[in-house]
Design a protein around this motif. Structure first.
Motif, mmCIF file in Angstrom:
data_model
loop_
_atom_site.group_PDB
_atom_site.id
_atom_site.type_symbol
_atom_site.label_atom_id
_atom_site.label_comp_id
_atom_site.label_asym_id
_atom_site.label_seq_id
_atom_site.Cartn_x
_atom_site.Cartn_y
_atom_site.Cartn_z
ATOM 1 N N VAL A 1 0.870 -1.175 0.000
ATOM 2 C CA VAL A 1 0.000 0.000 0.000
ATOM 3 C C VAL A 1 0.914 1.235 0.000
ATOM 4 O O VAL A 1 1.909 1.255 0.732
ATOM 5 C CB VAL A 1 -0.865 0.021 1.281
ATOM 6 C CG1 VAL A 1 -1.788 1.226 1.279
ATOM 7 C CG2 VAL A 1 -1.676 -1.257 1.415
ATOM 8 N N VAL B 1 -13.708 -6.504 4.493
ATOM 9 C CA VAL B 1 -13.475 -6.456 5.947
ATOM 10 C C VAL B 1 -14.580 -5.674 6.657
ATOM 11 O O VAL B 1 -14.674 -5.694 7.876
ATOM 12 C CB VAL B 1 -12.102 -5.849 6.279
ATOM 13 C CG1 VAL B 1 -10.985 -6.684 5.688
ATOM 14 C CG2 VAL B 1 -12.015 -4.400 5.815
ATOM 15 N N GLN C 1 -14.455 -10.306 9.795
ATOM 16 C CA GLN C 1 -13.816 -10.036 11.067
ATOM 17 C C GLN C 1 -14.676 -9.064 11.862
ATOM 18 O O GLN C 1 -15.452 -8.323 11.284
ATOM 19 C CB GLN C 1 -12.447 -9.360 10.867
ATOM 20 C CG GLN C 1 -11.533 -10.035 9.907
ATOM 21 C CD GLN C 1 -10.124 -9.428 9.946
ATOM 22 O OE1 GLN C 1 -9.777 -8.609 10.776
ATOM 23 N NE2 GLN C 1 -9.290 -9.888 9.021
ATOM 24 N N HIS D 1 -9.385 -9.202 3.104
ATOM 25 C CA HIS D 1 -8.162 -9.602 3.812
ATOM 26 C C HIS D 1 -7.820 -10.995 3.289
ATOM 27 O O HIS D 1 -8.555 -11.963 3.564
ATOM 28 C CB HIS D 1 -8.451 -9.639 5.314
ATOM 29 C CG HIS D 1 -7.316 -10.160 6.129
ATOM 30 N ND1 HIS D 1 -6.727 -9.430 7.139
ATOM 31 C CD2 HIS D 1 -6.643 -11.335 6.089
ATOM 32 C CE1 HIS D 1 -5.757 -10.139 7.674
ATOM 33 N NE2 HIS D 1 -5.694 -11.301 7.071
HETATM 34 C C1 MV4 Z 1 -5.355 -1.346 6.427
HETATM 35 C C2 MV4 Z 1 -6.643 -1.387 5.859
HETATM 36 C C3 MV4 Z 1 -6.909 -0.547 4.779
HETATM 37 N N1 MV4 Z 1 -5.946 0.267 4.300
HETATM 38 N N2 MV4 Z 1 -4.424 -0.537 5.928
HETATM 39 C C4 MV4 Z 1 -6.352 -3.953 10.236
HETATM 40 C C5 MV4 Z 1 -5.413 -4.435 11.307
HETATM 41 C C6 MV4 Z 1 -4.238 -4.874 10.559
HETATM 42 N N3 MV4 Z 1 -4.407 -6.272 10.185
HETATM 43 C C7 MV4 Z 1 -4.186 -3.993 9.355
HETATM 44 N N4 MV4 Z 1 -5.561 -3.671 9.086
HETATM 45 C C8 MV4 Z 1 -5.928 -2.947 8.005
HETATM 46 N N5 MV4 Z 1 -5.027 -2.128 7.473
HETATM 47 C C9 MV4 Z 1 -4.712 0.251 4.891
HETATM 48 N N6 MV4 Z 1 -3.745 1.064 4.380
HETATM 49 C C10 MV4 Z 1 -7.584 -2.278 6.392
HETATM 50 C C11 MV4 Z 1 -7.194 -3.067 7.455
HETATM 51 C C12 MV4 Z 1 -8.132 -4.043 7.987
HETATM 52 C C13 MV4 Z 1 -9.230 -3.600 8.685
HETATM 53 C C14 MV4 Z 1 -9.406 -2.255 8.919
HETATM 54 C C15 MV4 Z 1 -10.515 -1.861 9.604
HETATM 55 C C16 MV4 Z 1 -11.431 -2.786 10.065
HETATM 56 C C17 MV4 Z 1 -11.223 -4.118 9.873
HETATM 57 C C18 MV4 Z 1 -10.121 -4.550 9.194
HETATM 58 C C19 MV4 Z 1 -9.876 -5.917 9.011
HETATM 59 C C20 MV4 Z 1 -8.775 -6.319 8.304
HETATM 60 C C21 MV4 Z 1 -7.878 -5.368 7.798
#
Ligand code: MV4
Length: 592
Positions: free
Chosen positions: A131, A437, A232, A208
């Motif tokens: 990203v 997600v 999740q 994810h």
């Molecule tokens: C992100 C994202 C979207 N854009 N980063 C969540 C915790 C860790 N696994 C990294 N995560 C994410 N990072 C960027 N640049 C979306 C997630 C994400 C997520 C975010 C909000 C709510 C639930 C989520 C579940 C999996 C991943």
């Protein structure tokens, strides 16, 4: 070489590793805390050792004690499972320093992929898509504002030492940067003792998707396809499947090659998972998990490979016997995490004793369980009870099989996530593979649909004499009274019936509509069993409805207990550090 493995874990993964040891002819040694004395993994291993009187949430983190027991037990290897010490480089070093094999990657590889920005730098070197974002920590708000202009909003502020969503803040406009940065820093410092932050472009609706890899000690690395873990809640996975409905074979091959290249570049050994975000046909490396994962089971189902035995064979120094060209997935697998959580009440922990237990069976049905009938779920650990894993020739058939198996799965006495899973698998969005997600947040109707699948509240247990009067609020001829009732009551009390109109005594009967919690009290009751971590209430205090008055710690989660209605507090019984039962009275309202 080793012939004895100590499993430094508990629950279903401990049983899972013991089974793998037994199939390989290895002796297994279990460890347990005082709270786990009668846990199933203890009796299943060839030998078992008490870790000691430490508070049960810390026993499995006590490195010196685990090493001492491993040596005492004659273990030649230590398997960390997942969670606890599984990604702790110091633990891996302590095991090796004690002359034993750590079943996992070298500590150096663990550390190279453990920090989020370090992992991003490794991914950049390995030419794995990322990203857009920074490769170093950042603390200059003006620079963050410039990045926001460059990437376009939203952007994500994340913790370098982070994971699991802690320290993650989504910023949708420049004027939100300062507060989000400060808030993320505070949370990161508390959660990881490291307040360093970095910035990425935020993908608003990604899936994810993660890639499983296996690497031996001779430099060979293969991938075993992907798992889609998009369903999740608060960054806790609930449903995982393999393969992902969103991937084509070409994308699978491309992601797999990236994962293999990145693992190879850091000298990885063992089972590992590389997490990606997937949006609009593109994938972006997120982070690496340097351990076996809860959801390894769906990969095993579609590839027919025992990943835990593979870990042990690799730890024995065996060269990989798998060829990438021969590794193609067959059929479809879905895993549902059966947690002791109440999907009808914001997935709050739902402790208790399992009064009846019957697992589903049949072709393509696997249950990896860490519990049994008559088992009291300890409050100290995470809420995972078991994993239901189904396999079938196609995704629609796997969904139908999972629905049948969930309907067959009987766990009496404890509220679980089974109704949620039945509702999710019945949802057209899931059936059509339209999942990101945000699935749970986008479909609040799932809770109502789960209610239709929820079993009746647990039957009240036998009467118990507490010696404590129970407080009731009753109305007699419309006049409201606060009364004390003495004498035995059901351990899981049912709601009291109001006093007879003629002013008779309050009569406790079993209502046709059973409630699972304590008597109707004009007070603040704890909905769960747990340790009182904070008290923000005092006698005589004026409180508003919804005001947070107590924090109860249970299953490694902090649960906020709020005032059910506005009023003046009378007695505040809660004391920090003490344990409260489900239905216990934390405070009462003043009756005048
Ligand atoms: C992100 C994202 C979207 N854009 N980063 C969540 C915790 C860790 N696994 C990294 N995560 C994410 N990072 C960027 N640049 C979306 C997630 C994400 C997520 C975010 C909000 C709510 C639930 C989520 C579940 C999996 C991943």
């Amino acid at each position: 070489m080793f012939d004895t493995v100590l499993i430094a874990n508990r629950g279903e993964i401990a049983l899972r590793v013991i089974r793998a040891c037994r199939e390989l002819g290895l002796r297994s040694v279990a460890v347990y805390s005082e709270a786990d004395r009668d846990a199933p993994h203890v009796g299943y291993a060839d030998a078992a050792y008490l870790l000691g009187p430490a508070p049960s949430s810390e026993s499995y983190l006590n490195i010196p004690r685990i090493i001492e027991v491993a040596q005492q037990a004659g273990a030649g290897a230590v398997h960390p499972g997942y969670g606890f010490l599984a990604e702790n480089a110091d633990f891996a070093r302590a095991v090796a320093a004690a002359g034993m094999v750590f079943v996992g990657p070298p500590p150096e590889a663990m550390e190279r992929m453990g920090g989020k920005t370090a992992a991003r730098r490794e991914a950049t070197n390995a030419k794995v898509p990322l990203v857009p974002g920074t490769l170093e920590a950042i603390d200059d708000l003006a620079e963050i504002r410039r990045l926001g202009d460059e990437f376009g909003y939203p952007i994500a502020i994340k913790a370098v030492g982070g994971g699991g969503g802690r320290g993650l803040r989504v910023v949708r406009a420049p004027d939100e940067i300062a507060d989000a940065f400060a808030s993320a820093r505070r949370e990161a410092e508390v959660a990881f003792k490291n307040g360093a932050l970095y910035v990425e472009k935020y993908l608003s609706n990604p899936r994810h998707i993660e890639i499983q890899i296996l690497a031996d000690t001779h430099g060979t690395v293969v991938h075993l396809g992907e798992r889609d873990c998009s369903i999740q809640r608060r960054h806790q996975k609930l449903i995982e499947e393999a393969p992902s409905p969103a991937l084509t074979p070409a994308l699978r091959a491309e992601m797999g090659l990236c994962a293999v290249r990145l693992a190879q570049s850091v000298g990885y050994v063992g089972a590992g998972t590389l997490e990606f975000l997937f949006e609009a046909g593109h994938f972006y490396f997120l982070e690496m998990n340097t351990r076996i994962q809860v959801e390894h089971t769906v990969t095993e189902a579609v590839y027919g490979i025992d990943l835990v035995k593979a870990q042990l064979r690799i730890a024995q120094g065996e060269p990989l016997w798998l060829r990438q060209a021969e590794l193609t997935p067959r059929g479809h697998a879905i895993e549902c995490r059966i947690n002791a959580e109440d999907p009808l009440h914001n997935f709050r922990p739902a402790l208790g004793t399992i009064t009846s237990y019957r697992e589903p069976a049949g072709l393509g049905v696997r249950v990896d369980s860490g519990v049994r009938a008559d088992y009291a779920i300890p409050q100290f650990y995470d809420s995972l009870l078991s994993k239901l894993v189904v396999w079938a020739e196609s995704r629609p058939e796997a969904i139908a099989r999972a629905q049948r198996a969930l309907a067959d799965y009987e766990i009496g006495g404890v509220i679980t996530t089974i109704p949620f899973h039945r509702a999710a698998l019945a949802h057209p969005g899931f059936a059509h593979g339209e999942v990101s997600v945000n699935f749970i947040g986008q479909h609040p109707e799932l809770v109502e649909q789960a209610r239709a699948f929820a079993p009746p509240a647990p039957e009240p247990a036998d009467l118990v004499e507490t010696g404590e009067p129970r407080l009731f609020t009753v109305e007699v001829n419309s006049r409201r009274f606060g009364v004390k009732v003495f004498g035995a009551a059901p351990a899981v009390a049912v709601g009291a019936t109001p006093a007879k109109a003629a002013g008779g005594n309050t009569k406790r009967t079993t209502n046709t509509k059973k409630t699972a919690l304590g008597p109707k009290v004009d007070g603040v009751l704890s909905p769960i069993q747990g340790r009182i971590a904070a008290v923000r209430a005092e006698p005589g205090q004026q409180v508003e409805a919804g005001q947070i008055l107590f924090i109860i710690e249970a299953m490694k989660m902090e649960n906020e207990i709020t005032a059910p209605h506005a009023g003046t507090l009378g007695e505040v019984r809660a004391q920090v550090g003490t344990t409260i039962e489900a239905g216990g009275i934390l405070a009462t309202y003043s009756s005048h």
